[in-house]
Structures are given as C-alpha cells and as structure tokens.
Design a protein around this motif. Structure first.
Motif, mmCIF file in Angstrom:
data_model
loop_
_atom_site.group_PDB
_atom_site.id
_atom_site.type_symbol
_atom_site.label_atom_id
_atom_site.label_comp_id
_atom_site.label_asym_id
_atom_site.label_seq_id
_atom_site.Cartn_x
_atom_site.Cartn_y
_atom_site.Cartn_z
ATOM 1 N N ARG A 82 10.992 -6.606 -16.326
ATOM 2 C CA ARG A 82 10.955 -5.034 -16.528
ATOM 3 C C ARG A 82 9.603 -4.832 -15.607
ATOM 4 N NH1 ARG A 82 8.039 -1.494 -18.924
ATOM 5 N NH2 ARG A 82 6.870 -3.119 -19.919
ATOM 6 N N ASP A 83 8.563 -5.255 -15.639
ATOM 7 C CA ASP A 83 7.454 -5.063 -15.112
ATOM 8 C C ASP A 83 7.513 -5.042 -13.626
ATOM 9 O OD1 ASP A 83 5.570 -4.297 -16.903
ATOM 10 O OD2 ASP A 83 4.492 -6.170 -16.923
ATOM 11 N N LEU A 84 8.557 -5.994 -12.905
ATOM 12 C CA LEU A 84 8.379 -6.318 -11.764
ATOM 13 C C LEU A 84 9.275 -5.092 -11.279
ATOM 14 C CD1 LEU A 84 9.063 -9.956 -11.346
ATOM 15 C CD2 LEU A 84 7.193 -8.624 -9.937
ATOM 16 N N GLY A 85 10.539 -5.011 -11.811
ATOM 17 C CA GLY A 85 11.429 -3.970 -11.702
ATOM 18 C C GLY A 85 11.701 -3.607 -10.088
ATOM 19 N N ASP A 135 7.828 12.022 0.661
ATOM 20 C CA ASP A 135 6.999 12.269 -0.428
ATOM 21 C C ASP A 135 7.554 11.536 -1.960
ATOM 22 O OD1 ASP A 135 5.604 15.428 0.398
ATOM 23 O OD2 ASP A 135 5.655 13.654 1.498
ATOM 24 N N THR A 136 8.268 10.564 -1.675
ATOM 25 C CA THR A 136 8.675 9.950 -2.907
ATOM 26 C C THR A 136 7.808 8.959 -3.548
ATOM 27 O OG1 THR A 136 9.774 8.439 -1.303
ATOM 28 C CG2 THR A 136 11.209 10.701 -2.402
ATOM 29 N N VAL A 137 6.629 8.943 -3.276
ATOM 30 C CA VAL A 137 5.852 7.859 -3.869
ATOM 31 C C VAL A 137 5.833 8.157 -5.242
ATOM 32 C CG1 VAL A 137 3.624 6.827 -4.040
ATOM 33 C CG2 VAL A 137 4.388 7.534 -1.821
ATOM 34 N N ASP A 138 6.608 7.213 -6.013
ATOM 35 C CA ASP A 138 6.712 7.345 -7.325
ATOM 36 C C ASP A 138 5.353 6.737 -8.131
ATOM 37 O OD1 ASP A 138 7.683 7.056 -9.994
ATOM 38 O OD2 ASP A 138 9.284 5.257 -9.326
ATOM 39 N N THR A 139 4.667 7.557 -8.357
ATOM 40 C CA THR A 139 3.257 6.932 -9.238
ATOM 41 C C THR A 139 3.389 6.592 -10.593
ATOM 42 O OG1 THR A 139 2.915 9.382 -9.331
ATOM 43 C CG2 THR A 139 1.352 8.240 -7.603
ATOM 44 N N GLU A 140 4.719 6.903 -11.134
ATOM 45 C CA GLU A 140 4.877 6.584 -12.494
ATOM 46 C C GLU A 140 5.143 5.124 -12.772
ATOM 47 O OE1 GLU A 140 8.127 8.794 -14.414
ATOM 48 O OE2 GLU A 140 7.237 10.581 -13.536
ATOM 49 N N ASN A 141 5.345 4.538 -11.543
ATOM 50 C CA ASN A 141 5.774 3.106 -11.609
ATOM 51 C C ASN A 141 4.614 2.250 -11.070
ATOM 52 O OD1 ASN A 141 7.293 0.654 -12.010
ATOM 53 N ND2 ASN A 141 8.043 0.705 -10.241
ATOM 54 N N LEU A 142 3.338 2.901 -11.136
ATOM 55 C CA LEU A 142 2.392 1.969 -10.414
ATOM 56 C C LEU A 142 1.857 0.826 -10.942
ATOM 57 C CD1 LEU A 142 -0.922 4.438 -9.687
ATOM 58 C CD2 LEU A 142 0.380 3.131 -8.097
ATOM 59 N N GLN A 143 1.999 0.764 -12.431
ATOM 60 C CA GLN A 143 1.720 -0.414 -13.100
ATOM 61 C C GLN A 143 2.924 -1.510 -12.665
ATOM 62 O OE1 GLN A 143 -0.923 -1.189 -14.989
ATOM 63 N NE2 GLN A 143 -1.691 0.847 -14.515
ATOM 64 N N GLY A 144 4.064 -1.200 -12.639
ATOM 65 C CA GLY A 144 5.164 -1.971 -12.089
ATOM 66 C C GLY A 144 4.799 -2.652 -10.706
ATOM 67 N N VAL A 145 4.433 -1.690 -9.790
ATOM 68 C CA VAL A 145 3.932 -2.175 -8.381
ATOM 69 C C VAL A 145 2.550 -3.148 -8.360
ATOM 70 C CG1 VAL A 145 2.929 -1.530 -6.248
ATOM 71 C CG2 VAL A 145 4.770 0.046 -7.354
ATOM 72 N N LEU A 146 1.899 -2.768 -9.384
ATOM 73 C CA LEU A 146 0.579 -3.697 -9.581
ATOM 74 C C LEU A 146 0.981 -5.126 -10.031
ATOM 75 C CD1 LEU A 146 -2.011 -1.105 -10.918
ATOM 76 C CD2 LEU A 146 -1.938 -2.385 -8.641
ATOM 77 N N LEU A 180 1.016 -1.178 0.047
ATOM 78 C CA LEU A 180 -0.034 0.124 0.114
ATOM 79 C C LEU A 180 0.791 1.267 -0.006
ATOM 80 C CD1 LEU A 180 -2.966 -1.142 2.180
ATOM 81 C CD2 LEU A 180 -2.799 -0.784 -0.040
ATOM 82 N N ARG A 181 2.163 1.138 0.662
ATOM 83 C CA ARG A 181 3.070 2.140 0.543
ATOM 84 C C ARG A 181 3.607 2.550 -0.909
ATOM 85 N NH1 ARG A 181 8.053 3.442 2.960
ATOM 86 N NH2 ARG A 181 8.662 1.538 2.602
ATOM 87 N N GLN A 182 3.660 1.451 -1.506
ATOM 88 C CA GLN A 182 4.172 1.565 -2.849
ATOM 89 C C GLN A 182 3.051 2.280 -3.779
ATOM 90 O OE1 GLN A 182 5.997 -2.164 -3.993
ATOM 91 N NE2 GLN A 182 7.393 -2.045 -2.348
ATOM 92 N N LEU A 183 1.773 1.716 -3.569
ATOM 93 C CA LEU A 183 0.817 2.370 -4.177
ATOM 94 C C LEU A 183 0.431 3.694 -3.953
ATOM 95 C CD1 LEU A 183 -1.689 -0.632 -4.132
ATOM 96 C CD2 LEU A 183 -0.521 0.000 -6.189
ATOM 97 N N GLY A 184 1.351 4.179 -3.048
ATOM 98 C CA GLY A 184 0.916 5.854 -2.460
ATOM 99 C C GLY A 184 -0.149 6.101 -1.508
ATOM 100 N N VAL A 185 -0.680 5.000 -0.902
ATOM 101 C CA VAL A 185 -1.772 5.232 -0.095
ATOM 102 C C VAL A 185 -1.505 4.481 1.371
ATOM 103 C CG1 VAL A 185 -3.481 5.343 -1.831
ATOM 104 C CG2 VAL A 185 -2.829 3.290 -1.162
ATOM 105 N N PRO A 186 -0.294 4.886 1.862
ATOM 106 C CA PRO A 186 0.015 4.141 3.216
ATOM 107 C C PRO A 186 -0.771 4.656 4.442
ATOM 108 C CG PRO A 186 1.524 6.217 2.823
ATOM 109 C CD PRO A 186 0.706 5.939 1.507
ATOM 110 N N HIS A 187 -1.582 5.857 4.229
ATOM 111 C CA HIS A 187 -2.453 6.331 5.183
ATOM 112 C C HIS A 187 -3.740 5.301 5.358
ATOM 113 C CE1 HIS A 187 -3.473 8.038 1.288
ATOM 114 N NE2 HIS A 187 -4.664 8.256 1.771
ATOM 115 N N ILE A 188 -4.015 4.792 4.033
ATOM 116 C CA ILE A 188 -5.115 3.701 4.079
ATOM 117 C C ILE A 188 -4.565 2.488 4.887
ATOM 118 C CG2 ILE A 188 -6.272 1.808 2.693
ATOM 119 C CD1 ILE A 188 -7.366 4.811 2.615
#
Lengths: 460, 159
Positions: free
Chosen positions: B147-150, B85-96, A95-103
């Motif tokens: 690459r996706d996993l990264g 505040d370093t949440v890297d939203t560009e890599n969201l698909q990789g996280v998913l 959840l931290r990596q998804l940017g929603v740690p507060h959730i």
C-alpha cells in the motif's frame, strides 16, 4: 601566436554562438540523439569551408549547450532529452514525484556548468601528456581500434553477445563498402547516420509488420505531467556554486577530472558508473538524489569534451566512442578532413589547430555555451518544456529525421548511399534492441571495417 | 487533422497516429528532398565547383528537413496529454517509501549538513522526511508495504 589567435577570433566567436543557440533549442526536443544532430550539422560546417577555429567552437559549444538544455525535458516531463540523459531519469523522476523537479533541473545544469569549465584545461593537459605517443598510436591504430572495440563491446549491455556480434557486423560494412566501391561511391557519414538513427529505422519497419503493429497499439495518448517551476533567486544569472553545496561541487569536480581521463569508454557507461561511485558515498537519500544528478550531468559534459578533444589533439584519430560518432566530422570529412587508413596519415583539426588554440577556443566555446544555455534553461525551462510537449508532435520529429536520412544519404552516395543508410540502420537497430549491441559498439565496428580490416588483409 | 485513438501506435519511444505518421513521412521526405534537389539545380548555375554547389544544396536540404518538420507539427498535433501542476503531495509518504526501498538511507535528516537541511526546509520537504524517518525508525526502512509503495513505487521502478 597571439596574432593567429586573434585573426580567427571573430569566426570562432560567431560559430560558437551559432552552435550554442542551435543546440540549446535541439536539446529541448526529446529523442534528438547527439549523433543524429551534432554529426550532420558539424559535417555541413566543415564542408562549406568554415575556418578550423569556427568548426571547433561550433562543435564544442553545441555539445556543451545540448547537454545543459537536455535536462529540461528530463526533469520537467520525465522524458530523456537524449541518449546521455537516460542515466538521470530515475533520480529526476523521484524528485519530480516529491514535487521539486526544479531542484533536479538546477542540480543537473549547475553540475554541467562546473564540469564543462574544468574539463577543457584538464583535457588539454592530458592530451599533451599523451601526444608523445601520437606517432606510435597512429602507427598501431588499426590494432588499437580492434582492442578498443572489443573492450567497448564487452562493457556494453550485450557483453559477450556484443563481442561476438562484432564479426558479422564488420563483415556487413566491409561488404557494403566493396559494393559501393564497385560503383565508384565512397561513403562515410551515411554509415554514421545509419548507425545513429537505427532505432528509428528499425521501429518504422516493425510497425509495418502486422503482427508487431498489433503489439504496439495504444488505446490512448501518452500522459505526461508537467511539473511546476519555482524561481528561487533574483536576477537572470544564478550562481552555480550556490545551487550546489560544497560536497556536491567537490564531487562534480572530482568526477569531471576522472571522467576526462577515461576517454576511451562509452560516455553513457561513464555517466552511470561515476554516479554510482558517488552515490555510494552519500549517506542520506535526498542528498544522494541531488548529488547523483549534479555529478551525472557533469560527467555528460566532461566525458563528451574529453572523448572528442583528447583523441583529436593527441592523435588525430577517432579513438573513442564520441570521436567515432558525433565528433566524427572533426576527424574525417572528405575531401576536406581525411584519415588515411593505409599510412595512418591524418589531415584534420589535429594538424590545423595548435595547443593554445585548442585551449583558448575550447574555453571560449564553453563560456559561450554557458552564457546562452545556462541562463536560458534556468529561467525558461518550464515554458520551453510546455511549448515543445504541446506543439511539436512526435510525427513531426520523425518526419524531420526521415528527411535528414534522405538528404544525407542521397547527397553522399545517391540511391546507393540511401540504401546503405537504411540497411545499416535496420541491422544496427535490431542488433541494438535484441542483443544490446549498442550504438557506441557499432561505431567502433565501422572503424574496424575501415582501418583494421585493410591492415590485416595487407598482412595476409 | 484529428487523431483517432484506434490508430495510436508506439514508435521510437512515443505515441503517434498511424495515418499522421504516414503523412509526416511523405511531407518530411518531399519537402527536404525538394529543397535539396531544387537548390542543387539552382546553385549549379551560379557556383562553378559542382562539389561546393552540392554541399550548399545539402544545407538547403537540412533547412528543408526543419521546414518539413514544422509543417508536420502544424498539421499533426502531439498525441500527448500534458497535465499541469499535478504534483500529488498527499502521497509524499508513499513516494518516500518507494525512494527508501529503492536506495536505502544511512543516517537521518538530523545528520545532514546544515546547507542540505536548509535546502530541504526551503522546499518544505523537511517535515515529510522527518515524519517518514520517525515512523520507520531503526532499519525498518526496507519493510514497506504494498500500500505504501502504491503508484509512486511502480513509477519509480518503471523509470
């Protein structure tokens, strides 16, 4: 009965508030294991003569608060707040990596709130059901501890290695007890502290050894990213039932009840298992992450409450890993509270508090913890996590715990007491690291040494 | 006191500077023991029961532990780099990708109860999940590329 309840109310209230405030703060500090913090402070409260109701609310409000604020470093920094927080790291990290740690944080804390409120009445009812067997249990306690220890060892990460290692470990404790007895010293807390803080003691020895030190060299500071926090409600006190959806609330309640009944097992294992059971029933991966977190943190609360209260109310004997560890001073804090190994006679909160007092003060303690720890961690989580990670160095935490080892060891048994803490810590730390002979098994090993071994040798 | 990278060690699950660690052990030990012994000596003069005097001395010893820890915290700064505040939203698909590979998922966002779906929408994650599920439809979720996993994949496993 009402008079008795009211007479002790002020002290119960006051000690509950102190417990909640102190342990809300300690919960924020990662690595502040429950046994190393809750056991010595509860012991202190017992020994300075605080009335029974105050001892009880201090312990319970403290444990419940700590298991709420421990979610703050776990969710926002990715460092487990304490031992019970480790099973939540994986989901919290995603959840931290998804940017929603507060959730992650809010699901955990809300699950904790609901479970803690439910666990107290369930636990009291279950203890009443078990109470008729109290006499039998006290009579057969030495053998029950042996069976419980073998079971807990088998279900620990060490499996058969842990079961077999119980023998040598118990032998070491028996030997140490005979040694100190020869010098007129009887120790209890020193063993608990040694076991609980073993990983630190063994690590300090390891970095003194040149070969291992080389392996532990790091070329730069550890890096943590502190996640942003977003407040999504108005006011100061968010409603936990709105943070969780109905299925999450349902699962949290169900697992809180179930884990209250399985009070002899390791609390960490119960947290893992309950989370897995629920996760396998949730279809979507996002829903699974958040539900698992709510359920797991709920179980950290309910299992702690049940593992401390059921043995205390029903038997007066520390027949669970929590009762044998962090809650140990509620059972055994000589000279005030005692468990006599020969006769099974107990003199502790078991005799000093009645059923209604356990229930009413138990709910009082939980409510105090909720009023203090819950809004605090919901509103100030980020600032608290930032303050702790930027201002409290790991060296300072180690310095504090080493001070604690010195004070408790010397207080209980002079130089001999200190040597026992270090010996037990060194051996236990290595056994835990190398064999998976974890802390819960070690506590049970201690009770085998003090209860089962004398009973068995009396038979020979 | 300044830390040096060549003295960094991992102890008890976090990073410390070896010299600072020795300093902390000395300060933590000296302050707590000093408080305990002094309190025992002083209280012994006022409290008749030596056992109680010793118990209260333990209270001062524990306070000494905290004071010693506070002095160490003041002298030795944390060996942590805290990045905000370093949440890297560009890599969201990789996280998913890492998330789906790790857990698997049955059913998509469309099948979620409305409460959960609106929670995802409020968090501005709904779109990312929908995109991921569209791109990896029909049980393809496990077949993720390196690459996706990264980075995210490795962190997920490590935790």
């Amino acid at each position: 009965m009402m008079d008795a309840l009211l007479a002790q109310l002020p002290v119960a209230l006051g000690m509950g508030i102190i417990g909640a405030v102190v342990f809300s703060a300690i919960g924020l500090i990662s690595g502040s294991d429950e046994t190393t913090t809750i056991a010595p402070l509860t012991l202190l409260v017992v020994l300075i003569g605080v009335p029974p109701a105050g001892v009880y609310t201090f312990f319970l409000a403290g444990a419940v608060s700590k298991h709420m604020t421990h979610a703050v470093p776990t969710a926002l920094l990715g460092i487990p707040g304490d031992t019970m927080a480790t099973p939540m790291m994986r989901e919290a990290n995603y959840l931290r990596q998804l940017g929603v740690p507060h959730i992650a944080l809010r699901k955990m804390i809300s699950g904790g709130v609901i479970a803690a409120l439910i666990a107290v009445p369930v636990t009291v009812v279950f203890a009443l059901l078990l109470a008729p067997f109290g006499g039998f249990v006290q009579h057969t306690a030495p053998y029950l501890f042996l069976i419980a220890a073998l079971a807990i060892a088998y279900f620990s990460p060490g499996r058969w290695a842990a079961v077999l290692a119980l023998g040598p470990f118990v032998l070491i404790i028996v030997a140490l007890q005979n040694l100190t007895a020869a010098h007129g010293v009887k120790l209890g807390v020193s063993y608990f502290l040694g076991i609980a803080i073993g990983p630190l003691i063994s690590d300090l020895f390891l970095v003194l050894s040149p070969a291992e030190r080389a392996r532990r060299k790091r070329d730069r500071p550890a890096r943590f990213s502190l996640a942003p926090d977003v407040k999504r409600w108005s006011g100061y006190f968010p409603n936990p039932l709105k943070v969780l959806d109905s299925r999450q609330t349902g699962w949290t309640i169900g697992t809180a009840v179930a884990s209250s009944l399985t009070f002899v097992f390791s609390p960490v294992a119960m947290t893992v298992i309950m989370g897995e059971v629920v996760a396998s029933r949730i279809r979507h991966v996002y829903h699974r992450l958040t539900t698992t977190l709510a359920v797991r943190n709920g179980v950290t609360e309910s299992t702690y409450i049940a593992e401390a209260l059921i043995p205390l109310m029903a038997f007066g004997l520390p027949l669970s890993p929590v009762a044998a560890g962090p809650a140990a001073p509620l059972f055994n804090a000589p000279p005030r509270f005692t468990v006599d190994s020969a006769s099974g006679q107990v003199n502790n909160l078991h005799n000093l508090l009645g059923t209604w007092e356990f229930l009413v003060y138990g709910l009082l303690a939980v409510v105090l913890a909720l009023l203090i720890a819950y809004p605090f961690s919901m509103n100030y989580a980020r600032r608290a996590a930032a303050f702790v990670s930027r201002n409290i160095s790991h060296e300072a935490i180690i310095g504090t715990f080493v001070g604690l080892i010195l004070v408790i060891g010397l207080w209980e048994g002079g130089l001999l007491g200190l040597l026992v803490v270090v010996t037990v810590g060194l051996v236990g730390g290595f056994l835990s690291r190398l064999l998976g002979f974890n802390i819960g098994v070690q506590f049970m090993g201690f009770y085998i040494a003090v209860l089962t071994v004398p009973a068995l040798t009396a038979l020979l | 006191m300044t830390m040096r990278n060549d003295r960094l060690l991992e102890v008890w699950n976090d990073t410390v500077d070896g010299h600072h660690l020795i300093g902390s052990l000395i300060i933590g030990g000296a302050v707590s023991l000093g408080a305990f012994q002094t309190a025992e000596w002083l209280l012994g003069m006022f409290i008749d029961d030596p056992r109680m005097a010793r118990t209260y001395a333990m209270l001062f010893g524990i306070i000494g532990c905290v004071v010693g820890g506070a002095i160490c915290a003041y002298l030795f700064r944390p060996k942590r780099e805290v990045v905000e505040d370093t949440v890297d939203t560009e890599n969201l698909q990789g996280v998913l990708a890492a998330l789906y590979a790790d857990y698997g998922s049955r059913g998509g966002v469309e099948d979620l109860p409305e409460a959960v779906r609106s929670e995802l929408r409020e968090l501005e994650l709904e779109e990312a999940f929908l995109v991921y599920e569209r791109d990896h439809a029909q049980g393809d979720a496990v077949a993720v590329t390196e690459r996706d996993l990264g980075h995210a994949g490795r962190e997920g496993v490590q935790s």
